[in-house]
Design a protein around this motif. Sequence first.
Motif, PDB file in Angstrom:
ATOM      1  N   LEU A  89      52.539  16.028  95.331  1.00 16.29           N
ATOM      2  CA  LEU A  89      53.927  16.417  95.090  1.00 16.29           C
ATOM      3  C   LEU A  89      54.639  16.763  96.388  1.00 16.29           C
ATOM      4  O   LEU A  89      55.777  17.228  96.368  1.00 16.29           O
ATOM      5  N   ALA A 108      53.109   8.171  88.110  1.00 15.62           N
ATOM      6  CA  ALA A 108      54.258   8.451  87.258  1.00 15.62           C
ATOM      7  C   ALA A 108      55.517   8.431  88.122  1.00 15.62           C
ATOM      8  O   ALA A 108      55.438   8.546  89.355  1.00 15.62           O
ATOM      9  N   VAL A 109      56.672   8.299  87.467  1.00 17.51           N
ATOM     10  CA  VAL A 109      57.935   8.242  88.204  1.00 17.51           C
ATOM     11  C   VAL A 109      58.149   9.511  89.022  1.00 17.51           C
ATOM     12  O   VAL A 109      58.658   9.460  90.144  1.00 17.51           O
ATOM     13  N   HIS A 110      57.737  10.672  88.490  1.00 20.04           N
ATOM     14  CA  HIS A 110      57.956  11.897  89.258  1.00 20.04           C
ATOM     15  C   HIS A 110      57.080  11.967  90.499  1.00 20.04           C
ATOM     16  O   HIS A 110      57.399  12.685  91.442  1.00 20.04           O
ATOM     17  N   HIS A 111      55.981  11.233  90.528  1.00 12.25           N
ATOM     18  CA  HIS A 111      55.181  11.156  91.757  1.00 12.25           C
ATOM     19  C   HIS A 111      55.950  10.396  92.843  1.00 12.25           C
ATOM     20  O   HIS A 111      55.863  10.725  94.024  1.00 12.25           O
ATOM     21  N   ALA A 151      59.279  10.252  92.978  1.00 12.33           N
ATOM     22  CA  ALA A 151      60.381  11.132  93.373  1.00 12.33           C
ATOM     23  C   ALA A 151      59.933  12.158  94.405  1.00 12.33           C
ATOM     24  O   ALA A 151      60.695  12.537  95.306  1.00 12.33           O
ATOM     25  N   ALA A 152      58.694  12.604  94.304  1.00  9.83           N
ATOM     26  CA  ALA A 152      58.176  13.595  95.251  1.00  9.83           C
ATOM     27  C   ALA A 152      58.045  13.036  96.659  1.00  9.83           C
ATOM     28  O   ALA A 152      57.958  13.801  97.628  1.00  9.83           O
ATOM     29  N   ALA A 154      60.643   2.135  90.020  1.00 11.33           N
ATOM     30  CA  ALA A 154      60.898   3.330  90.827  1.00 11.33           C
ATOM     31  C   ALA A 154      60.321   3.178  92.231  1.00 11.33           C
ATOM     32  O   ALA A 154      60.942   3.586  93.221  1.00 11.33           O
TER      33      ALA A 154
END
Length: 322
Positions: A77, A91-94, A96-97, A129
Amino acid sequence: MTVRLSVDRTAWLEHVHRVADEFDAHVPVVKGNGYGFGRSVLHPVAAELAARVCVGTVHELDHIANGVTPIVLTPTLTAPAGTAPVITVGAVHHVAALAGWRGRVAIKLASSMLRYGAVPADLDALVAAVRAARLEIDSVSIHLPLAGDDEARAAEITAWLPLLDPAWTVSVSHLANATFTMLREAHPTRRFELRAGTALWHGDKSFLHLTADVIDVRQVRGGTPAGYRLTPVPADGVLVMIGGGSAHGIAPLADGRSPFHFAHRRLVLLEPPHMHTSIGFIGSIGFVGATDGRDAVPAAGDRVDVQRPLIITTVDEIEWRT
């Protein structure tokens, strides 16, 4: 006070190179505590085997040899300082990090472990992404469970292939060499990598011996309180102070038995290991130098055998034997 890993250097290195030769298209794994050896010990050996190496997290990017590409297996992260490592995203939030970072990524695919990784329905969004973030796709990765058999593990990999770009390298784990070879032969237009850790470093444990020093020995009467928890000693006998404990990752076995052996007998623990010392107990039938089948009592300076997995044991010293 020493917990010591003794290694037959020549035999161990021959084993490592033999496994590396058998596991064609392999990538060595050097993560965690370096499989008991320490990462600083394994990385130079890994550099002789392949141009890529897998590490556990972004906090394990030390000791890597020049010219070797590290692949970070656990999503982060926080973006790393440099772009040399390949970072896993599941995942997409990975993604974004990693905002603003411009390196390469490995796309994690979900396996039956249900840990990190995109399920098939989420793969397109994750790839989109990654591309929107201007990150380069190095490979796709699937981490298979230890449970089950190779047929089931290979089936998980095969089920993913129709969803993957044929240009992507597919990195897999926990397959026997024969199964990995069959997988490659069944899909000759695909490029596969096999991550090798335990089979590489621990595949033959006859070259490895884990021991701890005996620091002191004390005669004691039954019922006397002793240890951190002032546990009553069960009978007249001897307390054996062993120089290894919870600080080394040493604990009772899953069934509660002691992990220590001396003269081919398991030592009873007075109490669970604590920090740097464990207290063993031998009843009064034992005596120093016993040769008649009764329990021998170790002396200060002797070593006791330690039965613990190396991946969770911190050793004080490696003793290389040739």
